[in-house]
Design an enzyme around this catalytic site. Sequence first.
Site, PDB file in Angstrom:
ATOM      1  CG  ASP A 132      -1.867   0.743   1.086  1.00 27.16           C
ATOM      2  OD1 ASP A 132      -2.549   1.035  -0.294  1.00 27.16           O
ATOM      3  OD2 ASP A 132      -2.044   2.024   2.107  1.00 27.16           O
ATOM      4  CG  ASN A 140      -4.492  11.405  -6.996  1.00 27.75           C
ATOM      5  OD1 ASN A 140      -3.910  11.474  -7.916  1.00 27.75           O
ATOM      6  ND2 ASN A 140      -4.758  10.231  -6.421  1.00 27.75           N
ATOM      7  CG  ASP A 175      -2.814   3.870  -3.055  1.00 24.30           C
ATOM      8  OD1 ASP A 175      -3.955   3.271  -2.723  1.00 24.30           O
ATOM      9  OD2 ASP A 175      -2.605   4.622  -2.620  1.00 24.30           O
TER      10      ASP A 175
END
Length: 256
Positions: A132, A140, A175
């Site tokens: 992760d 973003n 992600d």
Amino acid sequence: GQAVGRVFEDVVSLVEEGDRRLLAEPLRQTLSSGTAVNLGRRALLVVRNDGGERSIELSASPIRTADGRLTGALVLLHDVSELRGIARQMSYQATHDALTGLVNRHEFERRLQEAVESGQRGDGQHVLCCLDLDRFKVVNDTSGHVAGDGVLREVAKVLRDAVRDSDTVARVGGDEFGMLLVGCPLEKARQIADDVCSSIADHRFVWREKIFSLGVSVGLVEISRGSGTPEELLAAADSACYVAKKRGSGRVAVYS
């Protein structure tokens, strides 16, 4: 005109498309057996003088006189290179993530199932890893999703470069990534996971004038005889990843 008057195998050779194994010459086969030969969808025709290759479907049929005497054979070659190319492309698209080119979740779970079955047979040691990204949300939020997509593509390349050729790297979520380390003891897997963490931490992800520093948390679970179903293993690896993330960026945790 170069093939006129020459023996078939002097002009071309036929090989199995998958493993490149030489296939029996169909004309000779038909003439010796007196029966039809069909190579179906697996043949690759290699032209001897220039090494060019074409995917073909081939059939050879005996030619007989009215009284049944064998006088020759008819060989039909159908060039299916374009069709097979489309089929390969469709197969690739069905098993790979469009953004990163990594294996997708569906294909990753299929390979995990194979590894679980292998582990249950005692064929070797395998390890499942859940990864992760840390601080990806910043990309973003500050630069938009196009920047995020660019960074994910870079992450995919870093991950591929950090593992062995025999390992599978997949994008399993936004992600989130997965790695399947086949034929890999737990200690070696731990070392690979540490290398992945270092590679991501050391890499500077650049988008236009901005530089981003990311991290990755990794959860590991061993695949062995009694390790349960793929779903249970994925949950265990995810749980270990959560523990790693709680410890801080760039950490590795092993499920126990």
